[in-house]
Motif scaffolding. Structure first.
Motif, mmCIF file in Angstrom:
data_model
loop_
_atom_site.group_PDB
_atom_site.id
_atom_site.type_symbol
_atom_site.label_atom_id
_atom_site.label_comp_id
_atom_site.label_asym_id
_atom_site.label_seq_id
_atom_site.Cartn_x
_atom_site.Cartn_y
_atom_site.Cartn_z
ATOM 1 N N ASP A 124 -5.804 -0.667 -4.729
ATOM 2 C CA ASP A 124 -5.252 -1.265 -3.514
ATOM 3 C C ASP A 124 -6.209 -2.322 -2.958
ATOM 4 O O ASP A 124 -7.207 -1.977 -2.333
ATOM 5 N N GLU A 125 -5.915 -3.572 -3.210
ATOM 6 C CA GLU A 125 -6.779 -4.688 -2.810
ATOM 7 C C GLU A 125 -8.247 -4.348 -3.051
ATOM 8 O O GLU A 125 -9.070 -4.409 -2.139
ATOM 9 N N SER A 134 0.840 -1.214 0.000
ATOM 10 C CA SER A 134 0.000 0.000 0.000
ATOM 11 C C SER A 134 0.864 1.248 0.000
ATOM 12 O O SER A 134 0.550 2.230 -0.679
HETATM 13 MG MG LIG Z 1 -2.234 -2.723 2.267
#
Ligand SMILES: [Mg+2]
Ligand SMILES: Nc1ncnc2c1ncn2[C@@H]1O[C@H](COP(=O)(O)OP(=O)(O)O)[C@@H](O)[C@H]1O
Lengths: 264, 269
Positions: free
Chosen positions: A162-163, A50
Motif C-alpha cells: 500500500d503506497e 487501500s
Molecule cells: Mg490509501
C-alpha cells in the motif's frame, strides 16, 4: 494467458460512520490478478485503493461480493497474503535478521531453513551488511526494504503493498521501484501494488486497475502495451520508449476527469 | 570559539547548556540551599532545636546507620515498596495489556478501574487496619491500592499507542492473535510500560511514608514519628534525606535499566 490467482467478484465496502450514516468506499469492483504478474491499483486519493487492498489481505471484510484466492474465499489475514504498509512497520526490538525471520518463526519454519531464507532475502534487498543492525539505525528506504524482505521470506503467494514508497524521497523511491522489478523477476512474485503516482504505476505494472472515486468503481483496466509484455528495469530507459508518453497522458486525463467530477 | 557577533548571553532561548555549566549550576543551587540553612541554624536566626544545622543532620544520619540499627528500618521500607510494587505490576501489566489490546476487555474493566482511581488510597487506611490488623498486610495493601489502578490505566494507554500497522503486519505474516499480543504488542509497548513503572515507583514511596507514619512501628516513617516524640528534629530530617536519596537512587537505577534494556529507543530520540 496465465491463470488468475486472485479474483475479486463485485466487491463492495460500506463503512458505517457516526450518526447512523454510512459511506460507500468501494462499489462492485471486479478484476483478476494473474500469477507472477504485477497488478497496480491506481486512482485519485480517497477512491478506495487501500480499502480494496485491505479486503484482499483479509484485514477488512467485503460488505458484498467475494475475494477468492485459488478459487477459495478469503477469510481473515493469513500468511499466503503478505502486506507491506506505507508507514514503517519494523519491529524495533529485533535486529534486521530477526525481523526477516519473524514470519517464518511464528509459522514454525525450522531454524536452519529460517536462517538460510532470511540471509537470501536480506541479500536480495541489499542489506547483508546490516543484518545484525537494529531498524532504528537504518534510513527510511532501508527500513522499507526490511519490510519487503520480511514479507517475501515468509513465502506468500501474493505480495500486497500500500503506497510502499510514498514516504521516501524521490531518488530512494526510484531505486526501490527498480528493486521491485528485480525481485519480481528473480522470485516470480505476484504483486498487487497501490499507488497514486502515475509514473510508478506505468513503470511497475503489467496491468493497471484504474479506479474512480466516490464511490470507488473500476473505471478502466489498462495494460501498458508498449512494454510488449517485457519488464523494463531501468527508469531512464522506459520514459523514452515509444508509447510511454501517450499512456502517461491518457492516465493523466483520466485523473483529471476524476478531479473535475469530484468538484461538481 | 564564539565570534563577537554571536557572544552568548546567559539567557539564551532554548540553547542547550554545556556539561560543565550544567554541573556547576546543579552544585551551585544546592550549595546556596545548604549555605542558607547552615548560616540560619548556626547564627541563631532560627530555633536550632527546630532547625538543626546540616552538619548535625549528616552526623546524625551517619550515627543512625553506624550504631543505632537504622539500616534495618531502611531495609524494611525498601522491602515493603518492592514487594507491593511487584504485586501491583503482576496485576497491572497483564491486565493493562489485555485492556489496551481487546476493546471487549477494556469495556469490562475500564468503568471499574476508572472509578477506583478517584478514591485517594489513604482513605482506605482505617478499614485496612481493621481488616488486616497491624502486620505487614495493611501497609502492602495501601501501597498496592495506591499504585495498581494508575498503573493499569497507564499500561492500557501505552498498549493502545502501539501502531495498528504493526499488529496488522504480524497478522498478515500469519501470527495468531496470541502470538501477536505476546510477540508484537507487548514488546512494542514495553519501553513505555517500563517508563510508567518508573513513575509509579515514585508514587509507591509516597504511600509508603504515609503508611509508616500513620500505622507502623518499623520502617523509616515510623523512625521519624518516634523521633518526633523525643523532639529529635535532626533524626526526622535524616529520615527525609534518606527517603529522598532512596527515591533518587531507584529512579536513576530504572533510568539506567531502561537504557540497557531498550538501546534502540535511544537512537530514535
Ligand atoms: Mg490509501
Ligand atoms: N475505517 C473506515 N471507516 C470509515 N470510512 C473509511 C474507513 N476507511 C476508509 N474510509 C473511507 O473510504 C474511502 C476510501 O478510502 P481509502 O481506501 O483509504 O482510499 P485510498 O487508499 O484510495 O486513498 C474514503 O472516503 C475514506 O474516508
Amino acid at each position: 494467458m496465465s491463470e488468475a490467482l486472485l479474483h475479486l467478484d463485485a466487491v463492495s465496502k460500506v463503512f458505517p460512520i457516526s450518526g447512523g450514516e454510512s459511506v460507500q468506499a468501494v462499489d462492485h469492483v471486479t478484476f483478476d490478478v494473474e500469477e507472477n504478474r504485477i497488478c497496480v491499483l491506481l486512482g485519485p486519493s480517497g477512491c478506495g485503493k487501500s480499502t480494496i487492498l485491505r479486503m484482499i489481505a483479509g484485514l477488512e471484510a467485503p460488505s458484498d461480493g467475494a475475494v477468492t484466492l485459488h478459487g477459495k474465499p478469503v477469510i481473515g489475514p493469513a500468511r499466503d497474503r503478505g502486506m507491506v504498509f506505507q508507514a514503517y512497520t519494523s519491529f524495533d526490538w529485533l535486529s534486521v535478521r530477526r525481523n526477516v525471520e519473524f514470519g517464518m518463526k511464528v509459522n514454525g519454519v525450522p531454524h536452519a531453513e529460517r536462517r538460510e531464507r532470511a540471509a537470501h532475502f536480506i541479500d536480495l534487498v541489499g542489506l547483508t551488511k546490516f543484518a545484525e543492525a537494529y531498524p532504528s539505525q537504518l534510513s527510511g528506504g532501508m527500513r522499507q526494504r526490511v519490510a519487503i524482505a520480511r514479507t517475501l521470506a515468509n513465502g506468500p503467494e501474493l505480495l500486497l503493498m500500500d503506497e510502499p514508497f510514498g514516504a521516501l524521497d524521490a531518488e530512494t523511491r526510484w531505486h526501490m521501484q527498480e528493486l521491485m522489478i528485480d525481485i519480481a523477476r528473480q522470485e516470480n512474485t505476484t504483486m498487487v501494488i497501490v499507488t497514486h503516482d502515475i509514473e510508478e504505476a506505468i513503470f511497475l505494472a503489467d496491468k493497471i486497475i484504474f479506479l474512480s472515486s466516490h464511490p470507488g468503481r473500476l473505471k478502466e483496466v489498462i495494460v501498458p502495451e508498449f512494454k510488449h509484455g517485457a519488464r523494463i528495469d531501468d527508469k531512464e530507459h522506459i520514459v523514452q520508449l515509444p508509447g510511454y508518453a501517450e499512456l502517461e497522458q491518457k492516465i493523466m486525463r483520466l485523473m483529471r476527469e476524476e478531479g473535475s467530477r469530484e468538484e461538481q | 570559539m564564539p565570534t563577537p557577533h554571536q557572544a552568548r548571553h546567559f539567557l539564551e532561548i532554548r540553547k542547550p547548556v554545556s556539561r560543565p555549566q550544567a554541573i556547576l549550576s546543579a552544585f551551585g543551587i544546592w550549595a546556596v540551599f545548604f549555605g542558607i540553612w547552615s548560616v540560619a541554624a548556626h547564627s541563631g536566626w532560627v530555633n536550632a532545636l527546630l532547625v538543626p544545622p546540616p552538619d548535625q543532620v549528616f552526623a546524625t544520619t551517619w550515627d543512625l546507620f553506624a550504631s543505632r540499627g537504622f539500616a534495618s528500618d531502611v531495609l524494611i521500607s525498601i522491602t515493603r515498596v518492592l514487594v507491593s510494587f511487584a504485586m501491583a505490576c503482576a496485576v497491572a501489566i497483564p491486565l493493562g495489556v489485555m485492556m489496551g489490546t481487546f476493546p471487549s476487555v477494556e469495556a469490562i474493566f475500564n468503568p471499574f478501574v476508572g472509578a477506583w482511581r478517584y478514591l485517594p488510597a489513604p482513605s482506605f487506611i482505617p478499614i485496612l487496619l481493621m481488616w488486616f490488623g497491624t502486620g505487614e498486610a495493611p501497609k502492602l495493601a495501601l501501597l498496592f491500592i495506591g499504585v495498581v489502578f494508575f498503573l493499569i490505566t497507564l499500561v492500557m494507554d501505552h498498549t493502545k499507542n502501539v501502531r495498528k500497522e504493526l499488529i496488522e503486519t504480524a497478522l498478515t505474516l500469519g501470527a495468531s492473535r496470541q502470538v501477536t499480543v505476546m510477540q508484537v504488542v507487548f514488546p512494542a509497548a514495553l519501553p513505555d510500560i517500563f517508563t510508567a513503572m518508573r513513575q509509579m515507583l515514585a508514587m509507591a514511596w509516597t504511600y509508603l511514608v504515609i503508611a509508616e507514619i500513620v500505622a507502623s512501628t518499623t520502617g523509616i516513617g515510623a523512625m521519624m514519628m518516634r523521633a518526633r516524640r523525643f523532639l529529635k528534629t535532626d533524626e526526622i530530617l535524616s529520615g527525609i534525606i534518606v527517603i529522598g536519596a532512596l527515591g533518587l537512587f531507584f529512579d536513576l537505577a530504572f533510568g539506567r535499566l531502561h537504557r540497557w534494556l531498550f538501546p534502540y529507543r535511544k537512537e530514535t530520540r
